[in-house]
Design an enzyme around this catalytic site. Sequence first.
Site, PDB file in Angstrom:
ATOM      1  N   LYS A 176     -10.516  -1.481 -13.740  1.00  0.00           N
ATOM      2  CA  LYS A 176      -9.540  -2.384 -12.887  1.00  0.00           C
ATOM      3  C   LYS A 176      -9.749  -2.793 -11.346  1.00  0.00           C
ATOM      4  O   LYS A 176      -9.487  -1.660 -10.872  1.00  0.00           O
ATOM      5  CB  LYS A 176      -7.912  -2.113 -13.137  1.00  0.00           C
ATOM      6  CG  LYS A 176      -6.995  -3.310 -12.641  1.00  0.00           C
ATOM      7  CD  LYS A 176      -5.652  -2.597 -12.016  1.00  0.00           C
ATOM      8  CE  LYS A 176      -5.708  -2.606 -10.496  1.00  0.00           C
ATOM      9  NZ  LYS A 176      -6.080  -3.815  -9.738  1.00  0.00           N
ATOM     10  N   GLU A 212      -9.184   9.306  -4.203  1.00  0.00           N
ATOM     11  CA  GLU A 212      -9.780   9.157  -2.844  1.00  0.00           C
ATOM     12  C   GLU A 212      -8.790   8.182  -2.011  1.00  0.00           C
ATOM     13  O   GLU A 212      -8.418   7.058  -2.503  1.00  0.00           O
ATOM     14  CB  GLU A 212     -11.209   8.685  -2.940  1.00  0.00           C
ATOM     15  CG  GLU A 212     -12.250   9.435  -3.432  1.00  0.00           C
ATOM     16  CD  GLU A 212     -12.503  10.645  -2.545  1.00  0.00           C
ATOM     17  OE1 GLU A 212     -11.933  10.836  -1.310  1.00  0.00           O
ATOM     18  OE2 GLU A 212     -13.010  11.793  -2.963  1.00  0.00           O
ATOM     19  N   CYS A 247     -12.055   3.603   4.805  1.00  0.00           N
ATOM     20  CA  CYS A 247     -11.370   4.791   4.999  1.00  0.00           C
ATOM     21  C   CYS A 247     -11.957   5.555   5.886  1.00  0.00           C
ATOM     22  O   CYS A 247     -11.102   6.736   6.476  1.00  0.00           O
ATOM     23  CB  CYS A 247     -11.247   5.332   3.319  1.00  0.00           C
ATOM     24  SG  CYS A 247     -12.941   5.376   2.799  1.00  0.00           S
ATOM     25  N   GLU A 295      -2.019   5.547   8.781  1.00  0.00           N
ATOM     26  CA  GLU A 295      -3.467   4.612   8.755  1.00  0.00           C
ATOM     27  C   GLU A 295      -2.983   3.232   9.019  1.00  0.00           C
ATOM     28  O   GLU A 295      -2.117   2.637   8.334  1.00  0.00           O
ATOM     29  CB  GLU A 295      -3.672   4.774   7.305  1.00  0.00           C
ATOM     30  CG  GLU A 295      -5.308   3.941   7.218  1.00  0.00           C
ATOM     31  CD  GLU A 295      -5.920   4.430   5.751  1.00  0.00           C
ATOM     32  OE1 GLU A 295      -5.064   4.177   4.685  1.00  0.00           O
ATOM     33  OE2 GLU A 295      -6.901   4.728   5.579  1.00  0.00           O
TER      34      GLU A 295
HETATM   35  P1  NAP Z   1      -3.916   0.290  -2.904  1.00  0.00           P
HETATM   36  O1  NAP Z   1      -2.840  -0.572  -2.488  1.00  0.00           O
HETATM   37  O2  NAP Z   1      -3.485   1.792  -3.030  1.00  0.00           O
HETATM   38  O3  NAP Z   1      -4.541  -0.222  -4.047  1.00  0.00           O
HETATM   39  C1  NAP Z   1      -5.604   0.506  -4.932  1.00  0.00           C
HETATM   40  C2  NAP Z   1      -5.741  -0.046  -6.188  1.00  0.00           C
HETATM   41  O4  NAP Z   1      -4.481   0.639  -6.871  1.00  0.00           O
HETATM   42  C3  NAP Z   1      -5.576  -1.692  -6.412  1.00  0.00           C
HETATM   43  O5  NAP Z   1      -6.653  -1.882  -7.497  1.00  0.00           O
HETATM   44  C4  NAP Z   1      -4.595  -1.701  -6.844  1.00  0.00           C
HETATM   45  O6  NAP Z   1      -4.074  -2.973  -7.669  1.00  0.00           O
HETATM   46  C5  NAP Z   1      -4.015  -0.496  -7.660  1.00  0.00           C
HETATM   47  N1  NAP Z   1      -2.320  -0.262  -7.899  1.00  0.00           N
HETATM   48  C6  NAP Z   1      -1.612  -0.436  -7.196  1.00  0.00           C
HETATM   49  N2  NAP Z   1      -0.518  -0.231  -7.617  1.00  0.00           N
HETATM   50  C7  NAP Z   1      -0.735   0.513  -8.856  1.00  0.00           C
HETATM   51  C8  NAP Z   1       0.031   1.221  -9.552  1.00  0.00           C
HETATM   52  N3  NAP Z   1       1.392   1.498  -9.662  1.00  0.00           N
HETATM   53  N4  NAP Z   1      -0.612   1.894 -10.776  1.00  0.00           N
HETATM   54  C9  NAP Z   1      -1.834   1.814 -10.810  1.00  0.00           C
HETATM   55  N5  NAP Z   1      -2.744   1.222 -10.161  1.00  0.00           N
HETATM   56  C10 NAP Z   1      -2.108   0.461  -8.939  1.00  0.00           C
HETATM   57  O7  NAP Z   1      -4.892   0.432  -1.914  1.00  0.00           O
HETATM   58  P2  NAP Z   1      -5.893  -0.887  -0.985  1.00  0.00           P
HETATM   59  O8  NAP Z   1      -4.857  -1.654  -0.308  1.00  0.00           O
HETATM   60  O9  NAP Z   1      -6.371  -1.696  -2.106  1.00  0.00           O
HETATM   61  O10 NAP Z   1      -6.863  -0.084  -0.410  1.00  0.00           O
HETATM   62  C11 NAP Z   1      -6.756   0.245   0.827  1.00  0.00           C
HETATM   63  C12 NAP Z   1      -6.409   2.059   0.770  1.00  0.00           C
HETATM   64  O11 NAP Z   1      -7.582   2.399   0.138  1.00  0.00           O
HETATM   65  C13 NAP Z   1      -6.483   2.696   2.134  1.00  0.00           C
HETATM   66  O12 NAP Z   1      -5.498   3.420   2.533  1.00  0.00           O
HETATM   67  C14 NAP Z   1      -7.826   3.206   2.365  1.00  0.00           C
HETATM   68  O13 NAP Z   1      -8.102   4.246   3.214  1.00  0.00           O
HETATM   69  C15 NAP Z   1      -8.363   3.474   0.959  1.00  0.00           C
HETATM   70  N6  NAP Z   1      -9.776   3.944   0.735  1.00  0.00           N
HETATM   71  C16 NAP Z   1      -9.931   4.979   0.707  1.00  0.00           C
HETATM   72  C17 NAP Z   1     -11.271   5.378   0.331  1.00  0.00           C
HETATM   73  C18 NAP Z   1     -11.691   6.662   0.067  1.00  0.00           C
HETATM   74  O14 NAP Z   1     -12.711   7.088  -0.626  1.00  0.00           O
HETATM   75  N7  NAP Z   1     -11.175   7.749   0.673  1.00  0.00           N
HETATM   76  C19 NAP Z   1     -12.153   4.330   0.266  1.00  0.00           C
HETATM   77  C20 NAP Z   1     -11.787   2.941   0.367  1.00  0.00           C
HETATM   78  C21 NAP Z   1     -10.458   2.773   0.700  1.00  0.00           C
HETATM   79  P3  NAP Z   1      -3.627  -4.213  -6.659  1.00  0.00           P
HETATM   80  O15 NAP Z   1      -5.054  -4.796  -6.421  1.00  0.00           O
HETATM   81  O16 NAP Z   1      -3.211  -5.008  -7.496  1.00  0.00           O
HETATM   82  O17 NAP Z   1      -2.887  -4.041  -5.375  1.00  0.00           O
END
Ligand code: NAP
Length: 477
Positions: A172, A247, A281, A380
């Site tokens: 997904k 992550e 990130c 963040e």
């Molecule tokens: P996010 O809002 O947590 O979403 C990540 C993924 O999870 C998306 O595909 C999202 O779907 C899905 N999701 C949301 N709610 C869910 C639920 N209840 N159950 C299962 N899946 C769910 O993060 P984002 O806004 O896309 O990305 C930004 C974040 O990613 C930042 O905090 C960044 O630091 C982190 N990040 C970390 C790394 C690392 O390797 N440490 C790398 C890149 C990014 P939707 O698309 O519908 O929201």
Amino acid sequence: MQRYDNFINGQWVAGAQYTRNINPSDLSDCLGEYAQAEPAQVAEAIAAARAAFPAWSVSGIQARSDALDKVGNEILARRQELGRLLAREEGKVLPEAIGEVTRAGNIFKFFAGECLRLAGEVLPSVRPGISVEVTREPLGVIGLITPWNFPIAIPAWKIAPALAYGNCVVFKPADLVPGSAWALAEIISRAGFPPGVFNLVMGSGSVVGAAMVRHEQVDGISFTGSVGVGRRIAADCIARGAKVQLEMGGKNPQVILDDADLRVAVELAAQSAFFSTGQRCTASSRLIVTDGIHDRFVTALAERMKSLKVGPALGEGVDIGPVVSQAQLEQDLRYIEIGRNEGAQLVTGGDVVKGDTEGYFLAPALFAESTPDMRINREEIFGPVASIIRVPNYEAALAVANDTDFGLSAGIATTSLKYANHFKRHAQAGMVMVNLPTAGVDYHVPFGGRKGSSYGPREQGRYAQEFYTTVKTAYIG
Ligand code: NAP
Ligand code: MG
């Protein structure tokens, strides 16, 4: 408007609804309509993966390696075109987007080799005449959930090891950026994997993601995204005994010592704080600077920032593309306001920039005279916003660097071997950079962090085996 469907059990399957994929550099540009999977379709994909697993898990490694290599070669051959697609849907500038696509291609080729090298161990038993074998077997059906900021590289670094080690995948992607994920799935669909081994289910996290996380037939979830979502996913996985790898966010420190090469320090700070619009990130958002270099550094960094061109991701000579979405832009602006109200001094940037097209353009923002307790230094922001924290010496710099809930990447700019070595050992982070930006990592070595940034085994490189396989100990009498 072209429609793009889900890929389930070797077939392209229409969704009940479709979502529009909008270009953040030009809101009048729509890349296409992408299917939203219904919970029943998620269940079908999981059932297909489950049915494919017995044969795939014992399939020949040459065929697996060939298929992964084919995917890698096609990605690399099409890197210009896929880079343009990525830049258009996510907003990072074209050279960065092509770089990300190249990374994705290299990852598939790396794991094409790795699946031929899954070694075990043979040990003598403590009981005479018996030997012990330690081998790795695939985990089973794996759900992969990815964020929007690396629309092809993060999917690649989860899908490639999952398939290489004999697992079946239900993937997904982030709802904001389904285009690169769909293009990747399309390439995988022609590479020779049997039906059901790889499935794509697009849609929202709360529907599609949640259905995957809670399904009893999913043996493991690998997630990259925010801390809040990650922790809920972990709780759901643990409740039903599924393996989980997370992550998550960062608040990465970049220490700059008096003895640093000023030119090097400014360039690495500008890059890791603001390139990719600060939406990494591993971006450094806390610049921790010792007294002796502080004023020179602030002046030189502000100067460098003024030379950065903000504009459309595909624009000529643009350094910083748009913020990914309206919601993210509002979050960035809110934090800039919070920083001002907390008493930090806005040195430059932070304004919305008007372009020829309507998009989410924001001038990179730099705060000075900030303190470690301010919200802009604790939470963040995930945008082109960085703050400078002034410290008296190295010891104070290290303490501030570690004073955070996160621990992904940490950097130091210094010409002192003593401080570089000490920082390498004592920075509480999964990755440490000496005279290099905190962002920008290789694809063949482990990636991940400590504290609130990561949970479970590392991703990438050989270390990816830890999550995607399970160990068996066999005794032979
Ligand atoms: P996010 O809002 O947590 O979403 C990540 C993924 O999870 C998306 O595909 C999202 O779907 C899905 N999701 C949301 N709610 C869910 C639920 N209840 N159950 C299962 N899946 C769910 O993060 P984002 O806004 O896309 O990305 C930004 C974040 O990613 C930042 O905090 C960044 O630091 C982190 N990040 C970390 C790394 C690392 O390797 N440490 C790398 C890149 C990014 P939707 O698309 O519908 O929201
Ligand atoms: Mg989100």
